[in-house]
Scaffold this motif. Structure first.
Motif, PDB file in Angstrom:
ATOM      1  N   LYS A 120       0.866  -1.184   0.000  1.00 58.44           N
ATOM      2  CA  LYS A 120       0.000   0.000   0.000  1.00 58.44           C
ATOM      3  C   LYS A 120       0.902   1.233   0.000  1.00 58.44           C
ATOM      4  N   THR A 165       7.558   8.818  10.677  1.00 60.25           N
ATOM      5  CA  THR A 165       7.077   7.783  11.590  1.00 60.25           C
ATOM      6  C   THR A 165       7.803   7.920  12.939  1.00 60.25           C
ATOM      7  N   ARG A 226       5.080  13.333   2.150  1.00 58.11           N
ATOM      8  CA  ARG A 226       5.755  12.225   2.826  1.00 58.11           C
ATOM      9  C   ARG A 226       5.015  10.959   2.423  1.00 58.11           C
TER      10      ARG A 226
HETATM   11  O1  LIG Z   1       3.482   5.686   7.290  1.00 56.96           O
HETATM   12  C1  LIG Z   1       3.741   5.592   8.491  1.00 56.96           C
HETATM   13  O2  LIG Z   1       4.360   6.443   9.122  1.00 56.96           O
HETATM   14  C2  LIG Z   1       3.273   4.413   9.270  1.00 56.96           C
HETATM   15  C3  LIG Z   1       2.172   3.668   8.605  1.00 56.96           C
HETATM   16  C4  LIG Z   1       1.426   2.844   9.554  1.00 56.96           C
HETATM   17  O3  LIG Z   1       1.568   2.959  10.738  1.00 56.96           O
HETATM   18  C5  LIG Z   1       0.475   1.850   9.073  1.00 56.96           C
HETATM   19  O4  LIG Z   1       0.231   1.776   7.870  1.00 56.96           O
HETATM   20  O5  LIG Z   1      -0.068   1.101   9.896  1.00 56.96           O
END
Ligand SMILES: O=C(O)CCC(=O)C(=O)O
Length: 276
Positions: A120, A165, A226
């Motif tokens: 994704k 993140t 981002r």
């Molecule tokens: O893109 C991110 O910083 C983390 C993505 C995420 O936590 C997730 O897809 O569960």
């Protein structure tokens, strides 16, 4: 990419996450960016069978208004998540065979018998994105063991300003039976004590983490996007426990099993010289 298998293993086992600079070569980075830009330029131009995989920031903040200080009108047509990337463009299917990432995965799983779950793209759009709730990934992945890795390929530099993140090192060390369904959204006052690390890294880095590490991240209020292409990979003998399946799920690009190798060659003939 610099090959540092001992460091990869040590970082991952100690902290539950790992940053690998230069995991994406310049040509792959450019083509992944172009692929994502094509999708986000006109999300409503897609037919329903693809449009269903696009989540918009405005719809998220209707459900989770606490995660954004803007209104649905202010966030406009920003895309927040693209599921099922390989359906949109074959470059994302080919990414299942991307060797530098497979090298890191094989090292961390300490096995060639790992499998693809899905790809994704999480987008934190410039100026308007929501922040992320604190969570673990395992509860929503619903697998028979916690031996899964979330592998993020960063299409942009991650900085505090664009919503990098944030991870809590060490929180991956939790017995399987203690992971709760509610760990998909952990309120601030229920977080364990411990360090919070903002994962700052250049575009082209891979950030891999254990699906039980607690992570979140701020909103993007900077002028740069981002975008992380995120793959979930399952370790040996680790299986889904629900009906949900994704395109190309269960391919095993490094397997030593001749039947699995044949499956890879037949699925990606253009990458394996068209041979069975
Ligand atoms: O893109 C991110 O910083 C983390 C993505 C995420 O936590 C997730 O897809 O569960």
């Amino acid at each position: 990419m610099k090959h540092e298998p001992e460091k990869w293993k040590a970082d991952y086992n100690r902290d539950g996450y790992l940053v690998v600079p230069d995991a994406l070569d310049a040509a792959t980075l450019a083509s992944l960016r172009a692929g994502i830009e094509k999708i986000t330029a006109d999300p409503d131009g897609y037919p329903p069978h693809l449009r269903q995989w696009l989540s918009m920031e405005r719809d998220y903040l209707k459900k989770k208004s606490s995660q954004n200080d803007l209104t649905a009108e202010q966030v406009g047509n920003a895309v927040r998540n693209i599921m099922e990337l390989p359906l949109f463009d074959p470059i994302f299917a080919d990414l299942i065979c991307y060797r530098p990432l497979l090298d890191v995965l094989e090292t961390i799983f300490d096995s060639s018998e790992f499998s693809f779950h899905n790809y994704k793209c999480i987008i934190k759009a410039p100026r308007v994105s929501s922040k992320f709730v604190w969570h673990r990934d395992l509860p929503y992945l619903e697998h028979s063991t916690p031996n899964l890795i979330t592998a993020m390929l960063c299409l942009d530099e991650m900085t505090e300003a664009n919503g990098a993140t944030v991870v809590m090192p060490g929180t991956h060390r939790i017995p399987h039976e203690q992971v709760l369904p509610s760990d998909t959204d952990i309120p601030e006052d229920k977080l364990p004590a411990g360090e919070r690390v903002t994962v700052k890294c250049p575009a082209g880095s891979a950030v891999l983490f254990h699906v039980n590490i607690i992570h979140g991240g701020g909103a993007n209020r900077s002028d740069i996007p981002r975008r992380n292409v995120i793959g979930i990979w399952a370790g040996p003998d680790t299986y889904p426990t629900t009906m949900a399946r994704f395109g190309y799920q269960d391919l095993m690009p490094r397997s030593k099993d001749p039947a699995r190798q044949k499956q890879m060659r037949m699925t990606f003939p253009h990458l394996y010289g068209g041979k069975n």
